[in-house]
Design a protein around this motif. Structure first.
Motif, PDB file in Angstrom:
ATOM      1  N   CYS A 276       0.843  -1.214   0.000  1.00  0.00           N
ATOM      2  CA  CYS A 276       0.000   0.000   0.000  1.00  0.00           C
ATOM      3  C   CYS A 276       0.872   1.257   0.000  1.00  0.00           C
ATOM      4  O   CYS A 276       0.597   2.212  -0.732  1.00  0.00           O
ATOM      5  CB  CYS A 276      -0.926   0.015   1.217  1.00  0.00           C
TER       6      CYS A 276
ATOM      7  N   SER B  34       2.370   1.707  -3.364  1.00  0.00           N
ATOM      8  CA  SER B  34       1.354   2.202  -4.293  1.00  0.00           C
ATOM      9  C   SER B  34       1.101   3.695  -4.071  1.00  0.00           C
ATOM     10  O   SER B  34       1.027   4.479  -5.025  1.00  0.00           O
ATOM     11  CB  SER B  34       0.058   1.409  -4.107  1.00  0.00           C
ATOM     12  N   GLU B  35       0.984   4.091  -2.795  1.00  0.00           N
ATOM     13  CA  GLU B  35       0.805   5.509  -2.472  1.00  0.00           C
ATOM     14  C   GLU B  35       1.999   6.328  -2.954  1.00  0.00           C
ATOM     15  O   GLU B  35       1.838   7.426  -3.497  1.00  0.00           O
ATOM     16  CB  GLU B  35       0.635   5.697  -0.966  1.00  0.00           C
ATOM     17  N   ASN B  36       3.193   5.780  -2.770  1.00  0.00           N
ATOM     18  CA  ASN B  36       4.415   6.460  -3.201  1.00  0.00           C
ATOM     19  C   ASN B  36       4.409   6.646  -4.716  1.00  0.00           C
ATOM     20  O   ASN B  36       4.768   7.720  -5.216  1.00  0.00           O
ATOM     21  CB  ASN B  36       5.640   5.671  -2.757  1.00  0.00           C
ATOM     22  N   THR B  37       3.997   5.615  -5.440  1.00  0.00           N
ATOM     23  CA  THR B  37       3.909   5.713  -6.903  1.00  0.00           C
ATOM     24  C   THR B  37       2.918   6.794  -7.301  1.00  0.00           C
ATOM     25  O   THR B  37       3.193   7.610  -8.189  1.00  0.00           O
ATOM     26  CB  THR B  37       3.491   4.356  -7.503  1.00  0.00           C
ATOM     27  N   GLU B  38       1.757   6.821  -6.643  1.00  0.00           N
ATOM     28  CA  GLU B  38       0.747   7.843  -6.932  1.00  0.00           C
ATOM     29  C   GLU B  38       1.279   9.243  -6.613  1.00  0.00           C
ATOM     30  O   GLU B  38       1.039  10.193  -7.358  1.00  0.00           O
ATOM     31  CB  GLU B  38      -0.540   7.565  -6.160  1.00  0.00           C
ATOM     32  N   LEU B  39       1.985   9.365  -5.480  1.00  0.00           N
ATOM     33  CA  LEU B  39       2.553  10.661  -5.112  1.00  0.00           C
ATOM     34  C   LEU B  39       3.595  11.115  -6.126  1.00  0.00           C
ATOM     35  O   LEU B  39       3.656  12.297  -6.476  1.00  0.00           O
ATOM     36  CB  LEU B  39       3.154  10.606  -3.702  1.00  0.00           C
ATOM     37  N   LYS B  40       4.408  10.193  -6.603  1.00  0.00           N
ATOM     38  CA  LYS B  40       5.402  10.547  -7.622  1.00  0.00           C
ATOM     39  C   LYS B  40       4.711  11.003  -8.894  1.00  0.00           C
ATOM     40  O   LYS B  40       5.147  11.962  -9.535  1.00  0.00           O
ATOM     41  CB  LYS B  40       6.316   9.356  -7.925  1.00  0.00           C
ATOM     42  N   LYS B  41       3.637  10.303  -9.260  1.00  0.00           N
ATOM     43  CA  LYS B  41       2.880  10.677 -10.454  1.00  0.00           C
ATOM     44  C   LYS B  41       2.266  12.064 -10.275  1.00  0.00           C
ATOM     45  O   LYS B  41       2.368  12.910 -11.169  1.00  0.00           O
ATOM     46  CB  LYS B  41       1.790   9.631 -10.702  1.00  0.00           C
ATOM     47  N   THR B  42       1.671  12.314  -9.114  1.00  0.00           N
ATOM     48  CA  THR B  42       1.078  13.627  -8.833  1.00  0.00           C
ATOM     49  C   THR B  42       2.149  14.705  -8.818  1.00  0.00           C
ATOM     50  O   THR B  42       1.954  15.797  -9.355  1.00  0.00           O
ATOM     51  CB  THR B  42       0.334  13.599  -7.474  1.00  0.00           C
TER      52      THR B  42
ATOM     53  N   GLU C 260       3.018  15.514 -12.344  1.00  0.00           N
ATOM     54  CA  GLU C 260       1.946  16.311 -12.950  1.00  0.00           C
ATOM     55  C   GLU C 260       2.028  17.761 -12.476  1.00  0.00           C
ATOM     56  O   GLU C 260       1.858  18.695 -13.267  1.00  0.00           O
ATOM     57  CB  GLU C 260       0.580  15.722 -12.611  1.00  0.00           C
TER      58      GLU C 260
END
Length: 158
Positions: free
Chosen positions: A79, A82-90, A93
């Motif tokens: 988890c 996954s959160e880290n990946t989402e944060l990197k993506k954000t 952006e």
């Protein structure tokens, strides 16, 4: 050196087994949920094109509670990843948006500077035009005055 009470000394002192390839098998760690963090002997060709099926547990089976805790930790770790990946993506952006905004500010600044330069040029032209109009006005007044004087003096002289 003391050994853990959960591992018998005869088990630890046992010779390192050889796999079916005849090579000494290194100790590996299982990370699958069912066997999380349990150590085992496995072929040194593991993960290569060599297909050797040698497998032998090194550790005795842990209590169910350990497996449950490790499974939950692994799930939590996934988890967090996954959160880290989402944060990197954000973050990426946001950095892209920041670059677009900086470019927009740069373009707007260039447009404002061009407009200010055009305004200054226009103001200079207007001031020059006003000065020219004043000069023309003075010339016209002088001419009208001369004409009036000529008419006035020509009527007096008759």
């Amino acid at each position: 050196m003391q050994r853990s009470s959960s591992v018998s000394s005869s088990f630890v002192d046992a010779p390192t087994p050889r796999c079916h390839c005849g090579v000494t098998s290194p100790i590996r760690i299982a990370w699958r949920c069912d066997y999380s963090s349990r150590r085992f002997y496995g072929c040194s060709g593991y993960g290569t094109s060599r297909k050797c099926s040698f497998f032998q547990w090194y550790d005795p089976e842990p209590p169910a509670r350990y497996s449950d805790v490790i499974r939950r930790l692994l799930e939590r770790n996934e988890c967090i990843r996954s959160e880290n990946t989402e944060l990197k993506k954000t973050r990426q952006e946001l950095l892209d948006e920041l670059r677009r905004l900086q470019q927009s500010v740069h373009e707007t600044r260039a447009e404002l500077e061009a407009a200010a330069a055009a305004s200054t040029t226009m103001e200079d032209h207007m001031l020059a035009s006003v000065a020219a109009t004043r000069r023309r006005g003075v010339v016209i007044i002088v001419l009208i005055s001369v004409i009036v004087l000529l008419v006035f003096f020509s009527d007096r002289s008759r």
